[in-house]
Design a protein around this motif. Structure first.
Motif, mmCIF file in Angstrom:
data_model
loop_
_atom_site.group_PDB
_atom_site.id
_atom_site.type_symbol
_atom_site.label_atom_id
_atom_site.label_comp_id
_atom_site.label_asym_id
_atom_site.label_seq_id
_atom_site.Cartn_x
_atom_site.Cartn_y
_atom_site.Cartn_z
ATOM 1 N N ASP A 21 47.857 31.933 54.814
ATOM 2 C CA ASP A 21 48.974 32.132 53.895
ATOM 3 C C ASP A 21 48.548 31.935 52.445
ATOM 4 O O ASP A 21 48.931 32.706 51.562
ATOM 5 N N HIS A 22 47.776 30.878 52.212
ATOM 6 C CA HIS A 22 47.307 30.611 50.855
ATOM 7 C C HIS A 22 46.338 31.705 50.410
ATOM 8 O O HIS A 22 46.338 32.121 49.247
ATOM 9 N N ALA A 35 48.455 34.668 49.379
ATOM 10 C CA ALA A 35 49.164 34.395 48.130
ATOM 11 C C ALA A 35 48.221 34.477 46.936
ATOM 12 O O ALA A 35 48.601 34.948 45.856
ATOM 13 N N MET A 36 46.977 34.036 47.126
ATOM 14 C CA MET A 36 46.019 34.062 46.022
ATOM 15 C C MET A 36 45.630 35.495 45.662
ATOM 16 O O MET A 36 45.482 35.838 44.480
ATOM 17 N N ASP A 61 47.557 38.148 46.079
ATOM 18 C CA ASP A 61 48.730 38.696 45.416
ATOM 19 C C ASP A 61 48.795 38.226 43.966
ATOM 20 O O ASP A 61 49.077 39.012 43.053
ATOM 21 N N TRP A 62 48.508 36.958 43.738
ATOM 22 C CA TRP A 62 48.484 36.399 42.375
ATOM 23 C C TRP A 62 47.449 37.109 41.514
ATOM 24 O O TRP A 62 47.700 37.444 40.353
ATOM 25 N N GLN A 113 53.902 39.259 47.977
ATOM 26 C CA GLN A 113 54.911 38.212 47.891
ATOM 27 C C GLN A 113 56.211 38.773 47.305
ATOM 28 O O GLN A 113 56.218 39.840 46.681
ATOM 29 N N TRP A 148 58.201 41.825 43.573
ATOM 30 C CA TRP A 148 57.417 42.901 42.970
ATOM 31 C C TRP A 148 58.291 43.926 42.242
ATOM 32 O O TRP A 148 57.856 44.512 41.244
ATOM 33 N N ILE A 194 49.090 28.687 40.454
ATOM 34 C CA ILE A 194 48.749 28.678 41.863
ATOM 35 C C ILE A 194 47.585 27.731 42.060
ATOM 36 O O ILE A 194 46.650 27.697 41.270
#
Length: 507
Positions: A298-299, A302-303, A305-306, A435, A438, A505
């Motif tokens: 998950d992390h 997310a990273m 996407d960031w 995430q 958008w 993040i």
């Protein structure tokens, strides 16, 4: 985000010094034979540096080193560093020796058009014999920087390229007047810079207790894994560099000055690419590698996407500004001494083509680590081959009608293909999971870009007026445009609710 800002700040300093360097080179050499010869002699080892050092080696070495740092003992880490440093030195020393002997043939391969001018070919070969050892020195520097980055010491490796620019500026100002062929001074500057950058890293490795004792050991388990990962990664991460090199090969067959026009325009695109794209890619690779080792999917998602959001936030306005202000930027930076009005017009054509692909170049820098952090180098190499073939086809299609600008446009289009395929496959493998938010984010960016573009187009005088201005008037106007353009862009984002906390993040 904090690590990214540190790398961005250091990279910004390096890129600004690089622009100062290019201003000096343009003033003394313009876009003539000496400039063409130096750019090719520097591009060959620089291209291999990006393959071996910042490209395939870095992407293969960092995940393995990150795994050792989290799962192995200090002694095992030191053994890995000794073996990798020794093996890297042995291979690159051999390559360097062969290349120095074969310099004339290498020039003919990389710039076949120079064969029509024996003096230009000979000058380039002489310069290449001085610049090629830079590959060995800068690859060992990149090795040291990878170690420091893995231990979250990002500032030192990011600052190191400043030494290259300082060396070239000093060589141009101090050595050129002493040389029969002024361009040779820059070749000496490259060699001096390679040694300076490597020595600069040593105290920081010693402070961490990670200074290696190089000893070749190709049988070491870690070295074998790195080599296995490196071979396909040579294509996967370095396709854009291969495409740029193909541009140089074909440009050498075009009108004199084509190599230099592509170089000056590429240098301007490299500023936001290095400050934003490379910086973000640099900090997320070790972080993604740790998340993969910890099985934190998950992390990891997310990273990624960031990273994409951050690239678009900065890359879109940068690309538009480069296209709108192409001539004013080139005039302000390079239109002095030997640089002519015609050179500016030609370089502006390729700058607009390169700027079209800037966002794609940046996305590749942050999407490729999504594969390499998971030690998957097979997928990017397949994508890279597709993109490289597409670039070759587009080169041959566009060079006839657009000349050197067609080469730049082909590189941009193939970069979009590369980035698109990487993103699609990451999403298909459920590694990249977009995430929430958008839709709103897209509206915010689009509105800011439209406002900024309208303001720049309205305020900027016609580019032929810039030719009549002195240095300080040009600087005042370009500074005003940059400040106002950035100001209205970020003011719009803030007005629509974007805040700093949205980009925080944990690494």
């Amino acid at each position: 985000m904090r690590s990214g800002l540190i790398v961005s700040a250091m990279t910004m300093l390096s890129r600004v010094m690089g622009l100062v360097r290019d201003v000096v080179v343009a003033t003394f050499l313009g876009a003539g034979n000496g400039a063409d010869a130096f750019f090719v002699a520097f591009k060959i080892p620089n291209f291999l540096r990006r393959l071996f050092a910042e490209g395939a080696f870095n992407q293969a070495f960092v995940p393995v080193l990150s795994e050792y740092s989290t799962q192995r003992t200090q002694q095992e880490i030191r053994e890995l560093l000794n073996a990798v440093a020794g093996s890297l030195t042995a291979v690159l020393a051999l390559i360097t020796a062969v290349a120095m002997v074969a310099a004339p043939w290498l020039v003919w391969v990389f710039a076949p058009g120079f064969g029509r001018d024996p003096e230009k070919l000979a000058l380039t070969a002489d310069m290449l014999q001085l610049t090629f050892p830079y590959l060995l020195l800068i690859s060992l520097t990149a090795f040291s920087g990878s170690v420091l980055n893995t231990w979250n010491r990002f500032a030192v490796p990011a600052f190191t390229p400043v030494l290259l620019n300082l060396s070239l500026i000093g060589s141009a100002l101090l050595l050129m007047p002493l040389m029969k062929e002024p361009a040779m001074a820059l070749a000496w500057g490259v060699l001096i810079a390679g040694a300076a950058q490597l020595v600069f890293q040593v105290p920081f490795l010693l402070r961490l207790g990670l200074m290696p004792t190089p000893w070749p050991n190709f049988a070491h388990e870690g070295v074998k894994r790195i080599l296995k990962l490196m071979v396909p990664a040579l294509f996967g991460v370095s396709v854009s560099q291969i495409n740029l090199l193909l541009d140089t090969v074909l440009a050498s067959l075009l009108a004199a000055g084509s190599v230099s026009w592509l170089y000056y325009s590429d240098r301007l695109v490299e500023l936001p690419l290095g400050v934003f794209g490379v910086a973000i890619g640099t900090v997320i690779l070790p972080a993604l590698s740790r998340r993969h080792a910890e099985q934190s999917a998950d992390h990891f998602a997310a990273m990624l996407d960031w990273a994409i959001r951050t690239v678009l936030l900065l890359g879109l306005p940068a690309a538009l500004a480069l296209a709108i202000l192409a001539e004013p930027l080139l005039i302000t930076l390079f239109h002095y001494g030997a640089m002519t009005d015609h050179d500016i017009a030609m370089a502006a054509m390729s700058l607009r083509a390169y700027s079209f692909g800037l966002v794609a170049f940046m996305l590749i820098k942050v999407l490729a680590p999504g594969f390499f952090a998971r030690q998957d180098t097979a997928t990017p190499v397949k994508v890279g081959i597709v993109a490289m073939v597409a670039n070759m086809v587009l080169n041959l299609m566009l060079i006839w009608s657009l000349a050197h600008a067609g080469l730049a446009l082909a590189t941009a289009l193939s970069a979009f293909l590369n980035a698109g395929l990487l993103g699609y496959l990451l999403h298909k493998q459920k590694v990249l999971v977009f995430q929430p938010g958008w839709g709103r984010y897209g509206v915010q960016l689009l509105g800011g870009c439209v406002l900024m573009s309208a303001l720049l187009g309205w305020l900027s005088p016609a580019w032929n007026e810039w030719l009549d201005w002195g240095l300080w008037q040009r600087i005042r106007w370009i500074s005003l445009l940059v400040v106002l353009g950035a100001g209205i862009y970020f003011a719009w984002l803030v007005a629509l609710g974007m805040r700093w906390r949205h980009f925080r993040i944990a690494g």
